[in-house]
Design a protein around this motif. Structure first.
Motif, PDB file in Angstrom:
ATOM      1  N   LEU A 155      -2.867   1.366 -10.761  1.00 40.90           N
ATOM      2  CA  LEU A 155      -2.301   0.250 -11.458  1.00 40.90           C
ATOM      3  C   LEU A 155      -1.244  -0.524 -10.364  1.00 40.90           C
ATOM      4  O   LEU A 155      -1.397  -1.771 -10.243  1.00 40.90           O
ATOM      5  N   TYR A 156      -0.427   0.147  -9.474  1.00 39.22           N
ATOM      6  CA  TYR A 156       0.309  -0.086  -8.796  1.00 39.22           C
ATOM      7  C   TYR A 156      -0.339  -1.114  -7.544  1.00 39.22           C
ATOM      8  O   TYR A 156      -0.126  -2.186  -7.217  1.00 39.22           O
ATOM      9  N   LEU A 157      -1.691  -0.446  -7.082  1.00 40.44           N
ATOM     10  CA  LEU A 157      -2.287  -1.079  -6.129  1.00 40.44           C
ATOM     11  C   LEU A 157      -2.745  -2.602  -6.726  1.00 40.44           C
ATOM     12  O   LEU A 157      -2.878  -3.488  -5.875  1.00 40.44           O
ATOM     13  N   LEU A 158      -3.472  -2.331  -7.804  1.00 40.91           N
ATOM     14  CA  LEU A 158      -4.038  -3.696  -8.664  1.00 40.91           C
ATOM     15  C   LEU A 158      -2.995  -4.699  -8.622  1.00 40.91           C
ATOM     16  O   LEU A 158      -3.116  -5.984  -8.227  1.00 40.91           O
ATOM     17  N   ILE A 159      -1.690  -4.428  -9.113  1.00 44.83           N
ATOM     18  CA  ILE A 159      -0.732  -5.489  -9.024  1.00 44.83           C
ATOM     19  C   ILE A 159      -0.220  -5.928  -7.886  1.00 44.83           C
ATOM     20  O   ILE A 159       0.067  -6.999  -7.589  1.00 44.83           O
ATOM     21  N   SER A 160      -0.049  -4.961  -7.056  1.00 50.34           N
ATOM     22  CA  SER A 160       0.586  -5.397  -5.675  1.00 50.34           C
ATOM     23  C   SER A 160      -0.451  -6.275  -4.971  1.00 50.34           C
ATOM     24  O   SER A 160       0.304  -7.237  -4.100  1.00 50.34           O
ATOM     25  N   LEU A 161      -1.513  -6.103  -4.822  1.00 45.43           N
ATOM     26  CA  LEU A 161      -2.505  -6.800  -4.288  1.00 45.43           C
ATOM     27  C   LEU A 161      -2.506  -8.178  -4.814  1.00 45.43           C
ATOM     28  O   LEU A 161      -2.884  -9.046  -4.227  1.00 45.43           O
ATOM     29  N   GLY A 162      -2.339  -8.344  -6.289  1.00 46.51           N
ATOM     30  CA  GLY A 162      -2.396  -9.224  -6.653  1.00 46.51           C
ATOM     31  C   GLY A 162      -1.138 -10.360  -6.546  1.00 46.51           C
ATOM     32  O   GLY A 162      -1.182 -11.688  -5.922  1.00 46.51           O
ATOM     33  N   PHE A 214       0.790  -1.219  -0.128  1.00 46.02           N
ATOM     34  CA  PHE A 214      -0.006   0.013   0.054  1.00 46.02           C
ATOM     35  C   PHE A 214       0.986   1.318  -0.067  1.00 46.02           C
ATOM     36  O   PHE A 214       0.252   2.355  -0.373  1.00 46.02           O
ATOM     37  N   GLY A 215       2.089   1.312   0.324  1.00 42.92           N
ATOM     38  CA  GLY A 215       2.925   2.385   0.737  1.00 42.92           C
ATOM     39  C   GLY A 215       3.186   3.202  -0.615  1.00 42.92           C
ATOM     40  O   GLY A 215       2.762   4.435  -0.656  1.00 42.92           O
ATOM     41  N   PRO A 216       3.619   2.576  -1.808  1.00 41.00           N
ATOM     42  CA  PRO A 216       3.835   3.403  -2.928  1.00 41.00           C
ATOM     43  C   PRO A 216       2.376   4.076  -3.761  1.00 41.00           C
ATOM     44  O   PRO A 216       2.379   5.054  -4.242  1.00 41.00           O
ATOM     45  N   ALA A 217       1.356   3.282  -3.508  1.00 39.50           N
ATOM     46  CA  ALA A 217       0.237   3.791  -4.025  1.00 39.50           C
ATOM     47  C   ALA A 217      -0.450   4.829  -3.321  1.00 39.50           C
ATOM     48  O   ALA A 217      -0.904   5.663  -4.116  1.00 39.50           O
ATOM     49  N   ILE A 218      -0.426   4.693  -1.878  1.00 40.28           N
ATOM     50  CA  ILE A 218      -0.809   5.855  -1.353  1.00 40.28           C
ATOM     51  C   ILE A 218       0.083   7.144  -1.609  1.00 40.28           C
ATOM     52  O   ILE A 218      -0.294   8.260  -1.632  1.00 40.28           O
ATOM     53  N   LEU A 219       1.491   6.923  -1.558  1.00 39.72           N
ATOM     54  CA  LEU A 219       2.233   8.053  -1.766  1.00 39.72           C
ATOM     55  C   LEU A 219       2.037   8.735  -3.205  1.00 39.72           C
ATOM     56  O   LEU A 219       2.035   9.857  -3.492  1.00 39.72           O
ATOM     57  N   LEU A 220       1.721   7.839  -4.322  1.00 40.05           N
ATOM     58  CA  LEU A 220       1.272   8.528  -5.642  1.00 40.05           C
ATOM     59  C   LEU A 220       0.074   9.044  -5.758  1.00 40.05           C
ATOM     60  O   LEU A 220       0.125  10.046  -6.283  1.00 40.05           O
ATOM     61  N   ALA A 221      -0.812   8.789  -4.871  1.00 39.94           N
ATOM     62  CA  ALA A 221      -2.051   9.312  -4.633  1.00 39.94           C
ATOM     63  C   ALA A 221      -2.001  10.805  -4.104  1.00 39.94           C
ATOM     64  O   ALA A 221      -2.673  11.622  -4.377  1.00 39.94           O
ATOM     65  N   ILE A 222      -1.177  10.778  -3.069  1.00 43.21           N
ATOM     66  CA  ILE A 222      -1.009  11.992  -2.244  1.00 43.21           C
ATOM     67  C   ILE A 222      -0.181  13.005  -3.193  1.00 43.21           C
ATOM     68  O   ILE A 222      -0.691  14.175  -3.229  1.00 43.21           O
TER      69      ILE A 222
END
Length: 69
Positions: A53-60, A23-31
């Motif tokens: 996209l990062y969240l989708l791939i990382s959750l997978g 979740f870290g990079p996705a939250i950082l990109l959203a901020i």
């Protein structure tokens, strides 16, 4: 004696590390996207897409690792 070497012990830090990678990079990109939204909407939209996209791939990938498959 050999079983003491193979005992993993407390793995709470490992779970927190995997969650931070998920979740870290996705939250950082959203901020960063929200910070840029007022001045540069096109760049902000690209950052939102990258965050999703990062969240989708990382959750997978990390989600599969956490489930144990």
């Amino acid at each position: 004696m050999m079983s003491l070497v193979l005992e993993p012990g407390n793995l709470d830090g490992l779970v927190i590390l995997i969650l931070a990678i998920m979740f870290g990079p996705a939250i950082l990109l959203a901020i960063i996207g929200f910070a840029l939204y007022k001045n540069n909407k096109k760049a902000a939209k690209i950052l939102f897409i990258l965050a999703g996209l990062y969240l989708l791939i990382s959750l997978g990938i990390c989600g599969t690792l956490m489930l144990g498959y």
